[in-house]
Design a protein around this motif. Sequence first.
Motif, PDB file in Angstrom:
ATOM      1  N   ILE A  33      11.026  -2.585   6.334  1.00 17.43           N
ATOM      2  CA  ILE A  33      10.431  -1.228   6.689  1.00 17.43           C
ATOM      3  C   ILE A  33       9.752  -1.555   7.497  1.00 17.43           C
ATOM      4  O   ILE A  33       9.393  -0.515   8.767  1.00 17.43           O
ATOM      5  CB  ILE A  33       9.770  -0.012   5.542  1.00 17.43           C
ATOM      6  N   SER A  34       8.945  -2.385   7.866  1.00 15.58           N
ATOM      7  CA  SER A  34       7.852  -2.493   8.629  1.00 15.58           C
ATOM      8  C   SER A  34       8.142  -3.634  10.204  1.00 15.58           C
ATOM      9  O   SER A  34       7.599  -3.456  10.466  1.00 15.58           O
ATOM     10  CB  SER A  34       6.865  -3.805   8.108  1.00 15.58           C
ATOM     11  N   LYS A  35       9.250  -4.381   9.765  1.00 12.49           N
ATOM     12  CA  LYS A  35       9.962  -4.853  10.978  1.00 12.49           C
ATOM     13  C   LYS A  35       9.955  -4.386  12.735  1.00 12.49           C
ATOM     14  O   LYS A  35       9.976  -4.828  13.467  1.00 12.49           O
ATOM     15  CB  LYS A  35      11.334  -5.758  10.572  1.00 12.49           C
ATOM     16  N   ASP A  36      10.589  -3.152  12.239  1.00 15.69           N
ATOM     17  CA  ASP A  36      10.881  -2.345  13.687  1.00 15.69           C
ATOM     18  C   ASP A  36      10.321  -1.605  13.740  1.00 15.69           C
ATOM     19  O   ASP A  36       9.712  -0.554  14.301  1.00 15.69           O
ATOM     20  CB  ASP A  36      12.170  -1.589  13.244  1.00 15.69           C
ATOM     21  N   MET A  37       8.694  -1.487  12.731  1.00 16.30           N
ATOM     22  CA  MET A  37       7.754  -0.287  13.770  1.00 16.30           C
ATOM     23  C   MET A  37       6.927  -1.155  14.239  1.00 16.30           C
ATOM     24  O   MET A  37       6.433  -2.448  14.697  1.00 16.30           O
ATOM     25  CB  MET A  37       6.772  -0.228  11.914  1.00 16.30           C
ATOM     26  N   THR A  38       6.119  -0.341  15.356  1.00 17.60           N
ATOM     27  CA  THR A  38       5.963  -1.278  16.544  1.00 17.60           C
ATOM     28  C   THR A  38       3.828  -0.986  16.504  1.00 17.60           C
ATOM     29  O   THR A  38       3.414  -1.849  16.762  1.00 17.60           O
ATOM     30  CB  THR A  38       5.687   0.663  17.794  1.00 17.60           C
ATOM     31  N   THR A  39       3.562  -0.235  15.183  1.00 17.66           N
ATOM     32  CA  THR A  39       2.461  -0.605  15.156  1.00 17.66           C
ATOM     33  C   THR A  39       1.946  -0.608  13.146  1.00 17.66           C
ATOM     34  O   THR A  39       2.833  -0.233  12.626  1.00 17.66           O
ATOM     35  CB  THR A  39       1.180   1.133  15.383  1.00 17.66           C
ATOM     36  N   THR A  40       0.826  -1.052  12.850  1.00 15.24           N
ATOM     37  CA  THR A  40       0.381  -0.962  11.492  1.00 15.24           C
ATOM     38  C   THR A  40       0.522  -0.224  10.257  1.00 15.24           C
ATOM     39  O   THR A  40       0.882   0.011   9.774  1.00 15.24           O
ATOM     40  CB  THR A  40      -0.940  -2.513  11.282  1.00 15.24           C
ATOM     41  N   LEU A  41      -0.683   0.862  10.896  1.00 14.74           N
ATOM     42  CA  LEU A  41      -0.754   2.194  10.729  1.00 14.74           C
ATOM     43  C   LEU A  41       0.955   2.733  10.813  1.00 14.74           C
ATOM     44  O   LEU A  41       1.318   2.966   9.281  1.00 14.74           O
ATOM     45  CB  LEU A  41      -1.237   3.422  11.723  1.00 14.74           C
ATOM     46  N   ASP A  42       1.939   2.561  11.630  1.00 13.08           N
ATOM     47  CA  ASP A  42       3.493   3.303  11.282  1.00 13.08           C
ATOM     48  C   ASP A  42       4.042   1.892   9.990  1.00 13.08           C
ATOM     49  O   ASP A  42       4.268   3.207   9.189  1.00 13.08           O
ATOM     50  CB  ASP A  42       4.297   2.971  12.088  1.00 13.08           C
ATOM     51  N   SER A  43       3.472   1.620   9.692  1.00  7.87           N
ATOM     52  CA  SER A  43       4.327   0.274   8.584  1.00  7.87           C
ATOM     53  C   SER A  43       3.292   0.804   7.196  1.00  7.87           C
ATOM     54  O   SER A  43       4.272   0.253   6.747  1.00  7.87           O
ATOM     55  CB  SER A  43       3.720  -0.807   9.264  1.00  7.87           C
ATOM     56  N   ALA A  44       1.833   0.871   7.461  1.00  8.64           N
ATOM     57  CA  ALA A  44       1.552   1.234   5.824  1.00  8.64           C
ATOM     58  C   ALA A  44       1.971   2.949   5.490  1.00  8.64           C
ATOM     59  O   ALA A  44       1.948   2.741   4.818  1.00  8.64           O
ATOM     60  CB  ALA A  44       0.106   1.198   5.957  1.00  8.64           C
ATOM     61  N   GLU A  45       1.679   3.377   6.618  1.00 11.25           N
ATOM     62  CA  GLU A  45       2.712   4.244   5.459  1.00 11.25           C
ATOM     63  C   GLU A  45       3.589   5.048   5.752  1.00 11.25           C
ATOM     64  O   GLU A  45       4.182   5.554   4.722  1.00 11.25           O
ATOM     65  CB  GLU A  45       2.365   5.712   6.619  1.00 11.25           C
ATOM     66  N   LEU A  46       4.887   3.962   5.847  1.00 11.10           N
ATOM     67  CA  LEU A  46       6.161   4.591   5.658  1.00 11.10           C
ATOM     68  C   LEU A  46       6.182   3.262   4.666  1.00 11.10           C
ATOM     69  O   LEU A  46       7.021   4.147   3.396  1.00 11.10           O
ATOM     70  CB  LEU A  46       6.988   3.346   6.903  1.00 11.10           C
ATOM     71  N   VAL A  47       5.286   2.506   4.124  1.00  8.49           N
ATOM     72  CA  VAL A  47       5.692   1.365   3.071  1.00  8.49           C
ATOM     73  C   VAL A  47       5.392   2.521   1.947  1.00  8.49           C
ATOM     74  O   VAL A  47       5.805   2.489   0.955  1.00  8.49           O
ATOM     75  CB  VAL A  47       5.563   0.711   3.136  1.00  8.49           C
ATOM     76  N   GLY A  48       4.078   3.584   2.228  1.00 10.16           N
ATOM     77  CA  GLY A  48       3.806   4.182   0.837  1.00 10.16           C
ATOM     78  C   GLY A  48       4.472   4.957   0.333  1.00 10.16           C
ATOM     79  O   GLY A  48       4.849   4.940  -0.420  1.00 10.16           O
ATOM     80  N   ARG A  49       5.158   5.871   1.241  1.00 14.52           N
ATOM     81  CA  ARG A  49       6.471   6.612   1.420  1.00 14.52           C
ATOM     82  C   ARG A  49       7.284   6.224   0.703  1.00 14.52           C
ATOM     83  O   ARG A  49       7.785   6.851  -0.332  1.00 14.52           O
ATOM     84  CB  ARG A  49       6.743   7.367   2.519  1.00 14.52           C
ATOM     85  N   TYR A  50       7.754   4.917   0.953  1.00 10.99           N
ATOM     86  CA  TYR A  50       8.979   4.733   0.286  1.00 10.99           C
ATOM     87  C   TYR A  50       8.203   4.640  -0.687  1.00 10.99           C
ATOM     88  O   TYR A  50       9.545   4.465  -2.059  1.00 10.99           O
ATOM     89  CB  TYR A  50       9.575   3.344   1.084  1.00 10.99           C
ATOM     90  N   ILE A  51       6.846   3.580  -1.214  1.00  8.92           N
ATOM     91  CA  ILE A  51       7.093   2.849  -3.002  1.00  8.92           C
ATOM     92  C   ILE A  51       6.802   4.748  -3.795  1.00  8.92           C
ATOM     93  O   ILE A  51       7.403   4.133  -4.963  1.00  8.92           O
ATOM     94  CB  ILE A  51       5.865   2.816  -2.456  1.00  8.92           C
ATOM     95  N   GLN A  52       5.962   5.522  -3.122  1.00  7.79           N
ATOM     96  CA  GLN A  52       6.297   6.771  -3.559  1.00  7.79           C
ATOM     97  C   GLN A  52       7.998   7.026  -3.795  1.00  7.79           C
ATOM     98  O   GLN A  52       7.990   8.060  -5.672  1.00  7.79           O
ATOM     99  CB  GLN A  52       5.569   8.458  -2.942  1.00  7.79           C
ATOM    100  N   SER A  53       8.678   7.334  -2.965  1.00  8.52           N
ATOM    101  CA  SER A  53      10.077   7.491  -3.690  1.00  8.52           C
ATOM    102  C   SER A  53      10.654   6.978  -4.792  1.00  8.52           C
ATOM    103  O   SER A  53      10.868   7.811  -5.832  1.00  8.52           O
ATOM    104  CB  SER A  53      10.339   8.081  -1.954  1.00  8.52           C
ATOM    105  N   TRP A  54      10.915   5.756  -4.238  1.00  8.18           N
ATOM    106  CA  TRP A  54      11.169   5.106  -5.600  1.00  8.18           C
ATOM    107  C   TRP A  54      10.352   5.095  -6.993  1.00  8.18           C
ATOM    108  O   TRP A  54      11.217   5.576  -7.538  1.00  8.18           O
ATOM    109  CB  TRP A  54      10.821   2.717  -5.359  1.00  8.18           C
ATOM    110  N   VAL A  55       9.662   5.204  -6.489  1.00  9.48           N
ATOM    111  CA  VAL A  55       8.354   5.307  -7.899  1.00  9.48           C
ATOM    112  C   VAL A  55       8.961   7.026  -8.792  1.00  9.48           C
ATOM    113  O   VAL A  55       9.155   6.505  -9.682  1.00  9.48           O
ATOM    114  CB  VAL A  55       7.079   5.412  -7.643  1.00  9.48           C
TER     115      VAL A  55
END
Length: 298
Positions: A60-82
């Motif tokens: 998820i984070s490989k194509d993101m330009t900023t750490t903030l974007d990466s962290a936010e996307l990862v958080g959303r993905y985890i919550q969706s998976w749960v």
Amino acid sequence: MKKIKYTGPLKNKALIALCSLIFMASCDLFSIKTEEEDPDNPIVASVGTANLYLADIDHISKDMTTTLDSAELVGRYIQSWVKKQLMIKEASQNLTLNEAEINRKLLDYRYALIAYEYEKNFVEKTLDREVTQPEIQGYYEANKENFALKEIIVRTNFIKLEKSLPQKRQLERLLNSNQEGQKEELKDFAIRYANNYFIEDSTWIKFDDIIINTPLTQNNNQVQLLRNEKLISVDDETYSYYFKILEYRLRDQVPPLEFVRDEISKIIVNKRRVEIAEKLKRDIYNDALENNEFTIYD
């Protein structure tokens, strides 16, 4: 809650921070089994016996330009998976499931998806998007009743200028003139004096679109106005608005071909798309029949 001990490094520091926050905030929801972890691929979330691993979200984070974007996307993905895993867990506890039927539906979906992708690719490679004028004309003549208007359309010249300008008589003369040379003069006038204008007398446009933000929007009898007036002039506190109505079509009337040309072109292309897809299915079936590739038993 058990503490997570990572024996291998994580590449993305944002993932470490985010996952730690999620674990701290969700002690009652997740049960992390550290004894099952791979040092190079730790668990980041679990619901029952289902685990989400770092490798599942690392992309998820490989194509993101900023750490903030990466962290936010990862958080959303985890919550969706749960949430999905909790729904599956709830369903399995409260619903009698036919595993064979579910597997059959999964296979049906898989085969349908494969067939759809092949069909889509074949159609896009085969499709001719060029539509000729005779094709458009023929479709229009055969289907006029299907294009009945839902709004008033007009051909018009429109000028908006400041109410205090002294050139109003000149503008009225130009708007009422049919001489070719004065059409160019009208365009020059609009460029020099108008705050807004529409000088496209060969183009059909929705009447509501051309009168927006003018006092004509308050007129409740637009049909009578169009029938009685060729040159419409209205004022507000600051501006004067002039509409030279060259031609109009009312609701439920058949629009001119020019107004529906693009729509007809899209319809013809879509019909071709459907025909190509149907022919593909027929050809595959007929080829298989000819080559005895299937058998239907009585």
